[in-house]
Design a protein around this motif. Structure first.
Motif, PDB file in Angstrom:
ATOM      1  N   ALA A 198       0.625  -1.424  -0.062  1.00 32.57           N
ATOM      2  CA  ALA A 198       0.058   0.142   0.029  1.00 32.57           C
ATOM      3  C   ALA A 198       0.778   1.339  -0.007  1.00 32.57           C
ATOM      4  CB  ALA A 198      -0.918  -0.023   1.213  1.00 32.57           C
ATOM      5  N   TRP A 199       0.575   2.267  -0.965  1.00 34.98           N
ATOM      6  CA  TRP A 199       1.243   3.446  -1.132  1.00 34.98           C
ATOM      7  C   TRP A 199       0.423   4.559  -0.941  1.00 34.98           C
ATOM      8  CZ3 TRP A 199       6.480   3.684  -1.609  1.00 34.98           C
ATOM      9  CH2 TRP A 199       7.226   2.755  -1.913  1.00 34.98           C
ATOM     10  N   ALA A 200       0.696   5.835  -0.463  1.00 33.51           N
ATOM     11  CA  ALA A 200      -0.143   6.828  -0.322  1.00 33.51           C
ATOM     12  C   ALA A 200       0.522   8.039  -0.636  1.00 33.51           C
ATOM     13  CB  ALA A 200      -0.451   7.097   0.926  1.00 33.51           C
ATOM     14  N   TYR A 201      -0.032   8.564  -2.018  1.00 33.54           N
ATOM     15  CA  TYR A 201       0.325   9.867  -2.414  1.00 33.54           C
ATOM     16  C   TYR A 201       0.175  11.207  -1.433  1.00 33.54           C
ATOM     17  CZ  TYR A 201       1.545  13.331  -6.393  1.00 33.54           C
ATOM     18  OH  TYR A 201       1.993  14.642  -6.774  1.00 33.54           O
ATOM     19  N   LEU A 202       1.100  11.797  -1.314  1.00 36.87           N
ATOM     20  CA  LEU A 202       0.922  12.643   0.011  1.00 36.87           C
ATOM     21  C   LEU A 202      -0.122  13.955  -0.435  1.00 36.87           C
ATOM     22  CD1 LEU A 202       4.583  12.953   0.882  1.00 36.87           C
ATOM     23  CD2 LEU A 202       2.541  12.603   2.519  1.00 36.87           C
ATOM     24  N   PRO A 203       0.012  14.501  -1.605  1.00 37.92           N
ATOM     25  CA  PRO A 203      -1.384  15.474  -2.059  1.00 37.92           C
ATOM     26  C   PRO A 203      -2.418  15.056  -1.834  1.00 37.92           C
ATOM     27  CG  PRO A 203       0.725  15.679  -3.669  1.00 37.92           C
ATOM     28  CD  PRO A 203       0.993  14.344  -2.851  1.00 37.92           C
ATOM     29  N   GLY A 229      -5.431   4.670  -0.928  1.00 39.00           N
ATOM     30  CA  GLY A 229      -4.298   5.136  -1.554  1.00 39.00           C
ATOM     31  C   GLY A 229      -4.078   4.219  -2.911  1.00 39.00           C
ATOM     32  N   VAL A 230      -2.806   3.979  -3.192  1.00 42.57           N
ATOM     33  CA  VAL A 230      -2.226   3.232  -4.317  1.00 42.57           C
ATOM     34  C   VAL A 230      -1.924   1.772  -3.788  1.00 42.57           C
ATOM     35  CG1 VAL A 230      -0.454   2.823  -5.993  1.00 42.57           C
ATOM     36  CG2 VAL A 230      -1.276   5.033  -5.807  1.00 42.57           C
ATOM     37  N   TRP A 231      -2.789   0.830  -4.432  1.00 47.83           N
ATOM     38  CA  TRP A 231      -2.466  -0.501  -3.975  1.00 47.83           C
ATOM     39  C   TRP A 231      -1.884  -1.268  -5.140  1.00 47.83           C
ATOM     40  CZ3 TRP A 231      -1.682  -3.596  -0.405  1.00 47.83           C
ATOM     41  CH2 TRP A 231      -1.838  -5.114  -0.557  1.00 47.83           C
ATOM     42  N   ASP A 232      -0.533  -1.451  -4.772  1.00 46.41           N
ATOM     43  CA  ASP A 232       0.337  -2.137  -5.671  1.00 46.41           C
ATOM     44  C   ASP A 232       0.262  -3.762  -5.559  1.00 46.41           C
ATOM     45  OD1 ASP A 232       2.342  -3.173  -7.454  1.00 46.41           O
ATOM     46  OD2 ASP A 232       3.928  -1.633  -6.921  1.00 46.41           O
ATOM     47  N   ALA A 233      -0.579  -4.273  -6.508  1.00 45.07           N
ATOM     48  CA  ALA A 233      -0.826  -5.707  -6.000  1.00 45.07           C
ATOM     49  C   ALA A 233       0.251  -6.549  -6.274  1.00 45.07           C
ATOM     50  CB  ALA A 233      -1.785  -6.206  -7.134  1.00 45.07           C
ATOM     51  N   ASP A 234       1.203  -6.414  -6.799  1.00 44.45           N
ATOM     52  CA  ASP A 234       2.315  -7.467  -6.945  1.00 44.45           C
ATOM     53  C   ASP A 234       3.584  -6.790  -6.755  1.00 44.45           C
ATOM     54  OD1 ASP A 234       2.505  -6.414  -9.367  1.00 44.45           O
ATOM     55  OD2 ASP A 234       2.430  -8.088 -10.588  1.00 44.45           O
ATOM     56  N   GLY A 235       3.513  -5.374  -6.451  1.00 43.29           N
ATOM     57  CA  GLY A 235       5.029  -4.970  -6.555  1.00 43.29           C
ATOM     58  C   GLY A 235       5.770  -4.468  -7.600  1.00 43.29           C
ATOM     59  N   THR A 236       4.821  -4.167  -8.666  1.00 42.79           N
ATOM     60  CA  THR A 236       5.551  -3.853  -9.922  1.00 42.79           C
ATOM     61  C   THR A 236       4.820  -2.462 -10.460  1.00 42.79           C
ATOM     62  OG1 THR A 236       3.868  -5.107 -11.579  1.00 42.79           O
ATOM     63  CG2 THR A 236       5.686  -6.304 -10.773  1.00 42.79           C
ATOM     64  N   ARG A 301      -7.746  10.841  -5.712  1.00 43.13           N
ATOM     65  CA  ARG A 301      -6.842  10.147  -6.034  1.00 43.13           C
ATOM     66  C   ARG A 301      -6.336  10.579  -7.350  1.00 43.13           C
ATOM     67  NH1 ARG A 301      -7.465   4.463  -6.054  1.00 43.13           N
ATOM     68  NH2 ARG A 301      -8.270   5.008  -3.805  1.00 43.13           N
ATOM     69  N   THR A 302      -4.880  10.569  -7.536  1.00 48.06           N
ATOM     70  CA  THR A 302      -4.327  10.936  -8.628  1.00 48.06           C
ATOM     71  C   THR A 302      -3.853   9.912  -9.360  1.00 48.06           C
ATOM     72  OG1 THR A 302      -3.260  13.040  -7.444  1.00 48.06           O
ATOM     73  CG2 THR A 302      -2.263  12.293  -9.435  1.00 48.06           C
ATOM     74  N   PRO A 303      -3.869   9.941 -10.490  1.00 47.27           N
ATOM     75  CA  PRO A 303      -3.211   8.784 -11.436  1.00 47.27           C
ATOM     76  C   PRO A 303      -1.886   8.412 -11.170  1.00 47.27           C
ATOM     77  CG  PRO A 303      -4.658  10.284 -12.984  1.00 47.27           C
ATOM     78  CD  PRO A 303      -4.387  10.862 -11.513  1.00 47.27           C
ATOM     79  N   LEU A 304      -1.485   7.032 -11.023  1.00 42.69           N
ATOM     80  CA  LEU A 304      -0.313   6.711 -10.633  1.00 42.69           C
ATOM     81  C   LEU A 304       0.902   7.306 -11.333  1.00 42.69           C
ATOM     82  CD1 LEU A 304       1.635   5.140  -8.761  1.00 42.69           C
ATOM     83  CD2 LEU A 304       1.468   3.123 -10.559  1.00 42.69           C
ATOM     84  N   ASP A 305       0.940   7.125 -12.725  1.00 43.11           N
ATOM     85  CA  ASP A 305       2.036   7.770 -13.292  1.00 43.11           C
ATOM     86  C   ASP A 305       2.283   9.296 -13.069  1.00 43.11           C
ATOM     87  OD1 ASP A 305       2.399   5.153 -14.555  1.00 43.11           O
ATOM     88  OD2 ASP A 305       2.572   5.829 -16.630  1.00 43.11           O
TER      89      ASP A 305
END
Length: 332
Positions: A198-203, A229-236, A301-305
């Motif tokens: 699990a990741w969280a974009y600060l803004p 936040g951002v759930w990176d399901a497999d670490g990629t 939610r900001t797009p990951l890229d």
């Protein structure tokens, strides 16, 4: 809450979560007071800076006078001094909130939990921390909940690992996966293959705090929400976004050599604390945000890229032109 009472005291305004929350509050019409030890770091013209130390209770109480919320987003740098500093700091914020009538806003973490016991965590999941840092975090929240019974209101917003333009050296993104100020040549990833994180974009976290602050009067005395936040399901996913932002067609991706971390930890407190974080990269721990979405209607939610590119720009890491789509090839 009347317009004249929309004053927020931010502790940790020069940091990641504190800085983004303060910026979001200003955008939504709040007056932000930032308590800082060094006025030479008073760089935002839209903040009102006050010199003082969070370890000085009188200074915190004085700075909070007239404030409606206190954002408690201050941590010892590099995980150093947690045992001596963290609990006195939250006690000072509780004292300031009691004197001013403000609500405390605290960024929470997943370290309050045993990652092997719960893959999905909601606000009712029992907190059974096994790390030193996690146990301190549990005690922080317990003190806030106890204070709520005597009229000190608080709000905890729990999120995954932070990243963003204001990322600090306390973040995994800025202290390992990329190097601030340098081009990306290799990507050092702390997690095991195939394990979600699990990741969280600060803004986005800051914006969420600000929206909750706008509706503070609707909250119970002690409120707790989880930020998906951002759930990176497999670490990629995050690794791939870094590679695309850097324009790497065949990035070298290496796993963090966890076996060496305890050795370095014998001589370095930061690495000693990092050793305890290993299980959170070996087990998937996801935050259930249904309560937050039910209250706000959505989670910012900001797009990951976009989030990764803005994070790298903020860290002065060179980024490629938009449109580069590299193929990922991980090193063993």
């Amino acid at each position: 809450m009347t317009p004249s009472s929309r004053i927020a005291l931010v502790l940790g305004a020069n940091g990641g979560a504190g800085g983004e929350t303060a910026a979001a509050l200003v955008r939504r019409g709040w007056t932000v007071r930032a308590l800082v030890r060094d006025l030479s770091k008073a760089t935002r013209p839209d903040f009102e800076y006050i010199q003082g130390d969070v370890m000085d209770r009188a200074a915190v109480v004085a700075a909070a006078k007239g404030a409606s919320i206190i954002v408690h987003a201050v941590n010892p740098p590099g995980y150093r001094g947690w045992k001596k500093l963290v609990l006195p700091m939250i006690d000072n914020s509780i004292a300031a909130a009691r004197a001013s009538g403000a609500r405390i806003l605290l960024p929470g973490t997943i370290y309050n939990y045993d990652p092997a016991a719960h893959a999905l965590i909601d606000e009712t999941t029992p907190q059974r921390a096994f790390t030193r840092k996690g146990k301190i975090r549990v005690e922080m929240e317990a003190r806030l909940e106890a204070a709520a019974a005597s009229g000190v209101r608080s709000l905890i917003l729990r999120a995954g690992d932070y990243f963003g333009p204001r990322s600090t050296t306390n973040s995994w993104f800025a202290s390992g996966m990329v190097t601030p100020g340098k081009p990306v040549k290799t990507i050092l990833y702390p997690g095991d293959k195939g394990v979600g994180h699990a990741w969280a974009y600060l803004p986005d976290v800051g914006e969420t705090f600000a929206r909750l602050a706008d509706r503070e009067a609707e909250l119970p005395a002690f409120a707790r929400f989880h930020f998906g936040g951002v759930w990176d399901a497999d670490g990629t996913a995050v690794v791939g976004a870094i590679a695309r932002a850097a324009g790497l067609k065949r990035p070298n991706v290496f796993r963090l050599p966890w076996g060496l971390v305890p050795i370095v930890g014998l001589f370095n407190e930061t690495f000693r604390e990092l050793t305890e974080m290993r299980p959170f990269w070996r087990e998937p721990v996801r935050l259930d945000n249904r309560r937050l979405v039910g209250f706000l209607g959505e989670e910012p939610r900001t797009p990951l890229d976009v989030a990764v590119r803005e994070t790298m720009r903020g860290l002065a890491v060179p980024v490629a032109e938009v449109g580069v789509a590299p193929r990922l090839q991980q090193a063993a």
